[in-house]
Design an enzyme around this catalytic site. Sequence first.
Site, PDB file in Angstrom:
ATOM      1  N   ARG A   1     -15.745  11.903  12.890  1.00  0.00           N
ATOM      2  CA  ARG A   1     -16.266  10.635  12.386  1.00  0.00           C
ATOM      3  C   ARG A   1     -16.934   9.779  13.468  1.00  0.00           C
ATOM      4  O   ARG A   1     -17.947   9.140  13.225  1.00  0.00           O
ATOM      5  CB  ARG A   1     -15.061   9.882  11.825  1.00  0.00           C
TER       6      ARG A   1
ATOM      7  N   ASP B   1      -3.158 -10.449  10.317  1.00  0.00           N
ATOM      8  CA  ASP B   1      -2.260 -11.598  10.552  1.00  0.00           C
ATOM      9  C   ASP B   1      -1.001 -11.170  11.303  1.00  0.00           C
ATOM     10  O   ASP B   1      -0.575 -11.819  12.249  1.00  0.00           O
ATOM     11  CB  ASP B   1      -1.802 -12.250   9.230  1.00  0.00           C
TER      12      ASP B   1
ATOM     13  N   ARG C   1      -9.075   8.945  14.373  1.00  0.00           N
ATOM     14  CA  ARG C   1      -8.280   9.606  13.317  1.00  0.00           C
ATOM     15  C   ARG C   1      -9.069  10.705  12.617  1.00  0.00           C
ATOM     16  O   ARG C   1     -10.228  10.530  12.254  1.00  0.00           O
ATOM     17  CB  ARG C   1      -7.819   8.577  12.283  1.00  0.00           C
TER      18      ARG C   1
ATOM     19  N   HIS D   1     -13.778   0.956   9.525  1.00  0.00           N
ATOM     20  CA  HIS D   1     -12.991   1.636   8.494  1.00  0.00           C
ATOM     21  C   HIS D   1     -11.483   1.612   8.755  1.00  0.00           C
ATOM     22  O   HIS D   1     -10.709   1.372   7.841  1.00  0.00           O
ATOM     23  CB  HIS D   1     -13.481   3.081   8.400  1.00  0.00           C
TER      24      HIS D   1
ATOM     25  N   GLY E   1       0.865  -1.186   0.000  1.00  0.00           N
ATOM     26  CA  GLY E   1       0.000   0.000   0.000  1.00  0.00           C
ATOM     27  C   GLY E   1       0.897   1.230   0.000  1.00  0.00           C
ATOM     28  O   GLY E   1       2.114   1.140  -0.252  1.00  0.00           O
TER      29      GLY E   1
ATOM     30  N   LYS F   1       0.072  -9.789  -0.210  1.00  0.00           N
ATOM     31  CA  LYS F   1      -0.628 -11.053  -0.008  1.00  0.00           C
ATOM     32  C   LYS F   1      -1.325 -11.553  -1.265  1.00  0.00           C
ATOM     33  O   LYS F   1      -1.423 -12.738  -1.510  1.00  0.00           O
ATOM     34  CB  LYS F   1      -1.677 -10.819   1.085  1.00  0.00           C
TER      35      LYS F   1
ATOM     36  N   GLU G   1     -12.910  17.876   4.757  1.00  0.00           N
ATOM     37  CA  GLU G   1     -13.726  16.773   5.264  1.00  0.00           C
ATOM     38  C   GLU G   1     -14.064  17.090   6.713  1.00  0.00           C
ATOM     39  O   GLU G   1     -13.584  18.086   7.258  1.00  0.00           O
ATOM     40  CB  GLU G   1     -12.981  15.439   5.114  1.00  0.00           C
TER      41      GLU G   1
ATOM     42  N   ALA H   1      -8.990   4.122  -1.083  1.00  0.00           N
ATOM     43  CA  ALA H   1      -9.125   5.447  -0.442  1.00  0.00           C
ATOM     44  C   ALA H   1      -9.677   6.440  -1.449  1.00  0.00           C
ATOM     45  O   ALA H   1      -9.154   6.567  -2.550  1.00  0.00           O
ATOM     46  CB  ALA H   1      -7.774   5.905   0.093  1.00  0.00           C
ATOM     47  N   GLN H   2     -10.736   7.131  -1.066  1.00  0.00           N
ATOM     48  CA  GLN H   2     -11.404   8.010  -2.028  1.00  0.00           C
ATOM     49  C   GLN H   2     -11.061   9.482  -1.823  1.00  0.00           C
ATOM     50  O   GLN H   2     -10.580  10.165  -2.727  1.00  0.00           O
ATOM     51  CB  GLN H   2     -12.928   7.834  -1.900  1.00  0.00           C
ATOM     52  N   GLY H   3     -11.339   9.959  -0.598  1.00  0.00           N
ATOM     53  CA  GLY H   3     -11.402  11.404  -0.355  1.00  0.00           C
ATOM     54  C   GLY H   3     -10.133  12.163  -0.658  1.00  0.00           C
ATOM     55  O   GLY H   3     -10.156  13.168  -1.376  1.00  0.00           O
ATOM     56  N   GLY H   4      -9.003  11.744  -0.111  1.00  0.00           N
ATOM     57  CA  GLY H   4      -7.782  12.475  -0.390  1.00  0.00           C
ATOM     58  C   GLY H   4      -6.708  12.302   0.662  1.00  0.00           C
ATOM     59  O   GLY H   4      -6.813  11.436   1.532  1.00  0.00           O
TER      60      GLY H   4
ATOM     61  N   HIS I   1     -16.559   4.294   9.759  1.00  0.00           N
ATOM     62  CA  HIS I   1     -16.872   5.371   8.819  1.00  0.00           C
ATOM     63  C   HIS I   1     -18.383   5.518   8.783  1.00  0.00           C
ATOM     64  O   HIS I   1     -19.104   4.526   8.680  1.00  0.00           O
ATOM     65  CB  HIS I   1     -16.318   5.029   7.432  1.00  0.00           C
TER      66      HIS I   1
HETATM   67  C1  SIN Z   1     -13.095   9.045   2.911  1.00  0.00           C
HETATM   68  O1  SIN Z   1     -12.862   9.347   1.743  1.00  0.00           O
HETATM   69  O2  SIN Z   1     -14.109   9.378   3.511  1.00  0.00           O
HETATM   70  C2  SIN Z   1     -12.077   8.244   3.657  1.00  0.00           C
HETATM   71  C3  SIN Z   1     -10.972   9.107   4.002  1.00  0.00           C
HETATM   72  C4  SIN Z   1     -10.285   8.617   5.238  1.00  0.00           C
HETATM   73  O3  SIN Z   1     -10.516   7.515   5.697  1.00  0.00           O
HETATM   74  O4  SIN Z   1      -9.535   9.392   5.809  1.00  0.00           O
END
Ligand code: SIN
Length: 483
Positions: A268, A200, A364, A328, A11, A32, A110, A43-46, A221
């Site tokens: 969150r 693991d 987080r 999440h 990752g 793996k 966010e 991961a979407q947001g940024g 999330h």
């Molecule tokens: C999200 O795009 O909502 C996830 C971003 C994150 O987990 O920080």
Amino acid sequence: MKYDVLIIGAGIAGLYAAMNIPKEKKVLVVCKDIPWECNTFYAQGGMVTALNEADIPLHIEDTMAAGAQHNNKEAVEILSRTSLYTTADIIEKGMEFDKDDEGNILYTKEAAHSVERIVHAGGDATGRYMHYFMMVQNMHQLQKNTLVYDLLIEDGHCYGVKATVNYEPTTIYADDVIIASGGVGSLYAYNTNSRTVSADIHGICVEKGIELADMEFMQFHPTVFVDTPYARKLLLTEALRGEGAHIVDDEGKRFLFDYDDRGELASRDIVSRGIFDYKRKTGKQAYLDFSMFEEKWFVERFPNITRTFASIGYNFPKDRAPISPAFHYANGGIKCDTSGCIPGIENLYVIGEAARTGVHGANRLASNSLLEGVVFAKRAVEHLLAKEKKAVKTPTFEKDYGNILHKENDKIYKQKLRQIMWEDIGIIRTTKSLHEAKNLIYDMKNKEIGRLLELRLNTASAIVDAALARTKSLGSHYIEPSA
Ligand code: SIN
């Protein structure tokens, strides 16, 4: 097989670590499954970045406020300050974040951020774009289909791992090992994680007496579409709310203001608990409502979400999406210092979601995770390259679990564990539910089970024990008084 450095995980943390190790070193990155089966890819947001020197104190404040002040402040300061370097480095190496028509980088916001400081790519596909970029940048060998089932540790020194490589039990030796294997998502019935993220390595650490910390702080999330057949559910990025989407009930009421003055933009943990509690109390459904957005803008800003949901019959932004919180991110993990060093074990590092530097505290802040991956990868590699090399004789490690990774009933127990984690060690916990979970996990450990399930159960035990030890709610750990 003998390497200078072995990196477990491909990752963002594993790949950025590899990018920072000189070409002359013999480095092996293992994953793996296929390399893009990792949380980074989804991961979407940024990625957060401090905007400039002046933004650092505010970014620190936002991170600590989301983390309920349980954070390691030194780690948070490092995260924010180093972001100025790492973001510039990634951009200089060719990563393209989204820009406006004049070529200026676009920043979004966010939940729980005071200002817009999140860079994104491909609209809502930041992780996928960053992962692709780092895969291309990585000049070192990458071995897929490699499942690590043991760490070779003797007298406080790590010598490598045992793993199946293309299903063949194999010993891989290395002068240094970096764990970048992600969190614990597959332990939960509802989660947003890659199916490969199954705790693991955490389980191996428990077995070896390597400390896990903050394991009670599992993050959920708030806005996830869970009506799919797979354990990995469909994320609806927090950036949607950052841009103005609302959370409503069947009648269109924005009920989150009953829980926090910031409504949808509270942190969150608060939003997740609010949705969970409201649904439970009223029996109503919760939705993410996009009707305020102009269609052309929405489709350009969130192209992947639009496409993915169109394939299951939703017409965004016109339709609203039913949502539920889902597991999440693990705020806790394998305890390490701010260079990724694991106390008491030489030559073993941990970075990314697998690590617990204390940077996230009890919860987080949104989009700090991709940043954590790069910042602490850079620091671990700096430490590893700077240290004095000692000649050591590699011992022989006879014990091997290669042929007992799975047993007949593991699948049934694995599903049962996922349900226990979701229901008893989930968003809202009670002392009673935690004790029940602890007993059920203990019972499963005493069954005829394979090595990999045993490792999952070790990690699950660490989570439940940590949750039982913290008797008062904090951040993402919420204990409700038993009835
Ligand atoms: C999200 O795009 O909502 C996830 C971003 C994150 O987990 O920080």
